[in-house]
Design a protein around this motif. Sequence first.
Motif, mmCIF file in Angstrom:
data_model
loop_
_atom_site.group_PDB
_atom_site.id
_atom_site.type_symbol
_atom_site.label_atom_id
_atom_site.label_comp_id
_atom_site.label_asym_id
_atom_site.label_seq_id
_atom_site.Cartn_x
_atom_site.Cartn_y
_atom_site.Cartn_z
ATOM 1 N N ALA A 1 58.513 1.058 -19.270
ATOM 2 C CA ALA A 1 58.389 2.290 -20.045
ATOM 3 C C ALA A 1 59.459 2.351 -21.132
ATOM 4 C CB ALA A 1 58.483 3.505 -19.131
ATOM 5 N N ALA B 1 54.125 4.878 -22.741
ATOM 6 C CA ALA B 1 55.392 4.976 -22.002
ATOM 7 C C ALA B 1 55.334 6.105 -20.977
ATOM 8 C CB ALA B 1 56.545 5.204 -22.984
ATOM 9 N N GLY C 1 49.466 1.433 -19.761
ATOM 10 C CA GLY C 1 50.799 1.509 -20.333
ATOM 11 C C GLY C 1 51.279 0.228 -20.985
#
Length: 392
Positions: free
Chosen positions: A279, A364, A218
């Motif tokens: 995120a 995300a 991520g």
Amino acid sequence: MKKRPLLLAIGGLLAMAAGLGIGRFVYTPILPPMVEALQLTKSQAGLIASANFIGYLAGALLGALRLPGSRRTWLLAALAVNTICLAGMGAAATMPLFIALRLIAGAASAFVLIFSSALVLDRLAAAGRASLSAVHFAGVGGGIALSAILVAALLTAHASWQTLWFASAALSFAAVVAVAALVPPDEAMPQTARTQSAAGASPGFAALIVAYGLFGFGYVITATFIVDLVRGAPAIAHLEPYIWLVVGLSAVPSVALWTALGARWGVMRAYVVANLVEAVGVAASALWVQTAGVIVAAIFLGGTFVGLTALGLVAARQGSTGDPRRSIALMTVSFSLGQILGPIFAGYVYDATGSLSTPSLAAAAALVVAALLSLLAERQRRVAPSQLNLSK
């Protein structure tokens, strides 16, 4: 005597700055002029980045073994190799050489992390100054910020991409000299017998391992391509010299911030929140491609990824039902696999679609899933705030 722990922590900071802040992450601000000069595709750029992460995985696994020689010797050797690889990138001109050099540099950076942390944190704990560990970990953000300033200044002077690598190597070499002066030779220390339970992993620990891999996936796409993203968007192209500096400056206090929050909320709860904050930042880089949005992305990325790295390893050590080094190795494997897949995935999707939005949104989503898995791990294995101890 009172100054020695602080000087040691500063030595650790400089080691982390050279081996990780510069050695691993200077590729991000140098990437755009390299791509432009060499006509690299995004998939090629992603392969070079992933080679570094593959090397990191190999180095982390090797560093977990019992190796001959002192920790200081391995640390200084790794820093020297890192410097040579940085200079080599400026002298290389082909994909195989770029990949080989970044592969070796990745292994060296893993050695720097393992041996500097083992050496510095052990000595700080023995001196009763474990709180200075935040200074040590701040080196990652400090190295990012310093190298960002260096690259921006040289680009303003119209330096070539080769010069950027050579200058980064010179900066790394200066750090090696300083580390050699600040970190004294290993002292003979009596070993304290530790009884380890049989190796094993609870369901909560398994969820944490997967979450850590998703965190690696991520964060790394934005960390690799954010400067290139800024350069490719005319409305925000003026931010190119500054955006990586924002990431680095945001990373400097992040370990102190997130470990303090972990002490108050519990390590796993802080880890969940940090994943969600990251995120938001990663999604902003895809959905809000304007000045404010990219600055938010840079601050949220820099302000979380080093803190998440530290929190994840602390949680792994606390939840280990066997040898803690095995737990760290498993976490590192998962994290490295995520880092390896991220740039390759992003590069190929970009080449197919012409946009980083899809891979960024996928990153995300991975961070949100990591937060949910961390919640599951927290429910299965409650971590008391008082257990937070980076020197454990």
